[in-house]
Design an enzyme around this catalytic site. Structure first.
Site, PDB file in Angstrom:
ATOM      1  N   GLU A 176      10.260   8.147 -17.028  1.00 49.50           N
ATOM      2  CA  GLU A 176      10.723   9.512 -16.950  1.00 49.50           C
ATOM      3  C   GLU A 176      11.325   9.786 -15.487  1.00 49.50           C
ATOM      4  OE1 GLU A 176       7.795   9.116 -19.840  1.00 49.50           O
ATOM      5  OE2 GLU A 176       7.676   8.622 -17.950  1.00 49.50           O
TER       6      GLU A 176
ATOM      7  N   SER B 213      -1.885  -4.113  -6.037  1.00 49.27           N
ATOM      8  CA  SER B 213      -1.873  -5.254  -6.724  1.00 49.27           C
ATOM      9  C   SER B 213      -2.193  -6.464  -5.589  1.00 49.27           C
ATOM     10  CB  SER B 213      -0.753  -5.565  -7.300  1.00 49.27           C
ATOM     11  OG  SER B 213      -0.394  -4.478  -8.151  1.00 49.27           O
TER      12      SER B 213
ATOM     13  N   SER C  72       1.011   3.610  -3.274  1.00 53.18           N
ATOM     14  CA  SER C  72       0.627   4.625  -4.256  1.00 53.18           C
ATOM     15  C   SER C  72      -0.830   4.959  -3.904  1.00 53.18           C
ATOM     16  CB  SER C  72       0.495   4.255  -5.629  1.00 53.18           C
ATOM     17  OG  SER C  72       1.791   4.051  -5.949  1.00 53.18           O
TER      18      SER C  72
ATOM     19  N   GLU D  79      15.661  -3.691  -4.906  1.00 55.94           N
ATOM     20  CA  GLU D  79      14.756  -4.184  -5.847  1.00 55.94           C
ATOM     21  C   GLU D  79      15.129  -3.952  -7.203  1.00 55.94           C
ATOM     22  OE1 GLU D  79      10.618  -3.442  -6.293  1.00 55.94           O
ATOM     23  OE2 GLU D  79      10.751  -1.374  -6.290  1.00 55.94           O
TER      24      GLU D  79
ATOM     25  N   GLY E  95       0.703  -1.274   0.004  1.00 53.46           N
ATOM     26  CA  GLY E  95      -0.001  -0.091  -0.137  1.00 53.46           C
ATOM     27  C   GLY E  95       0.808   1.132   0.019  1.00 53.46           C
TER      28      GLY E  95
END
Length: 402
Positions: free
Chosen positions: A389, A164, A128, A247, A126
Site C-alpha cells: 500500500e 531481524s 521499526s 536498496e 533498528g
C-alpha cells in the site's frame, strides 16, 4: 538499457563457478534453503570471500568493493544461490555499507569496515518500533547527549521491534530521536551501537514460518559514545532516504525467486499426477509458464532499476516501488504453487531447514522440507521493506514528478 546477452559475461560466470568449485569447502556448498544462514556459516563465508577480493561484491572499487557491473552482481548471486553457499550479511552489504561509505568519517570506516568485511562483525537494523513501522518518522526511541569528562555519550531509551537477527548481531545501526522540538523528520539521528552494551535486551519473536529470525529489542539507559553518530545530529532522516533509495533492486530477492522456480520445475518434472508427470497436466503447465514469464520480466526490471540507482536517476524510486510490489507478489505465488504441487506433503509442518527434524523420514521429505516455511515467510514479503500500500502511494505521488 540493452538486455541482449553479453558474450563477455559467460567468461565471468565461469570465473565464479571455478571459484565455487576450487576454493569453497564442501561443507559450505549445497546448504539447506533459507533466507539467511546461521551466524557461523555467514562469518566463514564472508572471510573466504574477502580473502579472495570479493568481500563486497555490490560496492564500487573506490570503496573497497569489486566494482562489478549490475549484470556481474546478478550472475554472482545466481551462481552462489544455485551452488547452495551461505548467505552474506545483507544488512551491511546492501544497507549499512553504502551509508558508511557515503557519510562516515575516516575513523568510523577504519573501525567498522575491515572487521565487517573480514566476517568478524555482523549487523542488525533498528528502525521499526511499535506504532512506527510504515510511519517510520513517528519513532520515539530517545537518545540524549550527555557531556562528560570521560567522553561525550548518548543515553538511549526505547524499543525496536521486528529486529531481524538481533540475536546473532554484534552491532546495530538504528534511528533515534535526538530532538523533540522540531518537525519529526528533522529530529532523527543515525547511531551505531554495540549489542554487548549494558542495558540492551533482545527477546525473540517466533514468526509464522515457526523460525526465530525476528526480535523485539529494548534499550534502557544504554550508553553510546558520541563518536558512533553517523553524519550530523538530526541528519538521520536524510541518511535513511539514501539507504532506502539504494536498496530498491535488492527487495526483489531475485536469487530466491530463481531458486523457487528451479525447485518448482523439479517438482513439475518429478512428481506424478495420474498416469503422467505433474507438468503433463495442462492447467499446471500453464501456471508454470506464466510464472516463468513473470520471473523473466522481474529479472529485466531488476537490471533496469539497479542501473538507474547507480546513475542516481530519480526514476529508480518509482520503478523500484513497482518492482517491490510485483516481485513480492510473485514470491508469494511461486511458493504457493510449490505447496500445491506437493499435495498432502505440502500441507505438513516441517522443522526449519537448519533445525533437526522431529519426525522420522517420509516420502518426499527432501523435496518438501522448507517449502511450507518459505510459503509462510513470504506472507510478510508484501509488508516488510515498505508495504504494498505504501509502495503504491509512492508510485502515485512520484510518477507525476518525473
Amino acid at each position: 538499457m540493452d538486455f541482449r546477452a553479453d558474450p563477455g559475461l559467460e567468461a565471468f560466470r565461469e570465473t565464479v563457478r571455478q571459484f565455487l568449485r576450487e576454493k569453497v569447502p564442501a561443507d559450505l556448498l549445497g546448504l539447506p534453503r533459507c533466507t539467511r544462514s546461521p551466524r557461523e556459516q555467514i562469518m566463514r563465508w564472508q572471510k573466504l570471500l574477502n580473502a579472495h577480493g570479493w568481500g563486497a561484491p555490490y560496492w564500487p572499487r573506490e570503496h573497497g568493493g569489486t566494482g562489478w557491473s549490475v549484470a556481474q552482481m546478478l550472475i554472482f548471486d545466481d551462481e552462489c544461490t544455485a551452488a547452495g553457499t551461505p548467505t552474506q550479511d545483507g544488512f551491511v552489504q546492501k544497507m549499512l555499507g553504502p551509508v558508511l561509505n557515503a557519510f562516515a568519517t575516516p575513523e568510523q570506516k577504519a573501525e567498522h569496515l575491515p572487521a565487517t568485511l573480514d566476517g568478524e562483525r555482523l549487523w542488525c537494523q533498528g528502525f521499526s518500533e511499535p506504532g512506527a513501522g510504515s510511519d517510520l518518522a513517528s519513532l520515539r526511541t530517545r537518545a540524549v547527549l550527555v557531556k562528560s569528562s570521560d567522553g561525550d555519550h548518548y543515553v538511549v531509551n526505547g524499543q525496536k521491534i521486528w529486529t531481524s537477527y538481533a540475536h546473532h548481531a554484534d552491532w546495530i545501526f538504528m534511528l533515534v530521536r535526538t530532538d523533540t522540538s522540531v518537525k519529526k523528520q528533522a529530529g532523527i539521528s543515525f547511531l551505531l551501537v554495540d549489542m554487548k552494551t549494558p542495558g540492551i535486551t533482545v527477546r525473540p519473536i517466533r514468526s509464522i514460518d515457526d523460525a526465530h529470525h525476528l526480535n523485539e529489542t529494548f534499550f534502557e539507559n544504554v550508553r553510546v559514545p558520541a563518536k558512533n553518530l553517523i553524519g550530523a545530529e538530526g541528519a538521520g532522516w536524510s541518511i535513511t532516504k539514501f539507504l532506502l533509495n539504494n536498496e530498491h533492486a535488492t527487495t526483489a530477492d531475485l536469487p530466491d525467486i530463481k531458486r523457487y522456480m528451479r525447485e518448482l520445475n523439479r517438482m513439475a518434472t518429478t512428481l506424478r499426477a495420474g498416469e503422467g508427470r505433474l507438468i503433463d497436466q495442462p492447467a499446471f503447465a500453464l501456471k508454470l509458464a506464466r510464472l516463468t514469464a513473470e520471473q523473466e520480466a522481474i529479472g529485466m526490471l531488476v537490471q533496469r532499476v539497479a542501473n538507474l540507482e547507480m546513475r542516481h536517476d530519480p526514476a529508480s524510486h518509482v520503478l523500484g516501488s513497482m518492482l517491490k510490489v510485483r516481485a513480492t507478489e510473485l514470491q508469494q505465488r511461486i511458493t504457493e504453487a510449490q505447496v500445491e504441487a506437493l499435495g498432502d506433503y505440502g500441507a505438513l509442518a516441517y522443522a526449519h531447514p537448519h533445525e533437526a527434524s522431529p519426525v522420522p523420514p517420509y516420502p518426499l521429505q527432501d523435496m518438501a522440507r522448507g517449502v511450507a516455511n518459505d510459503m509462510f515467510l513470504r506472507r510478510a514479503a508484501t509488508i516488510y521493506g515498505g508495504t504494498s500500500e505504501v509502495q503504491r502511494g509512492i508510485i502515485a505521488k512520484l510518477q507525476f514528478q518525473l
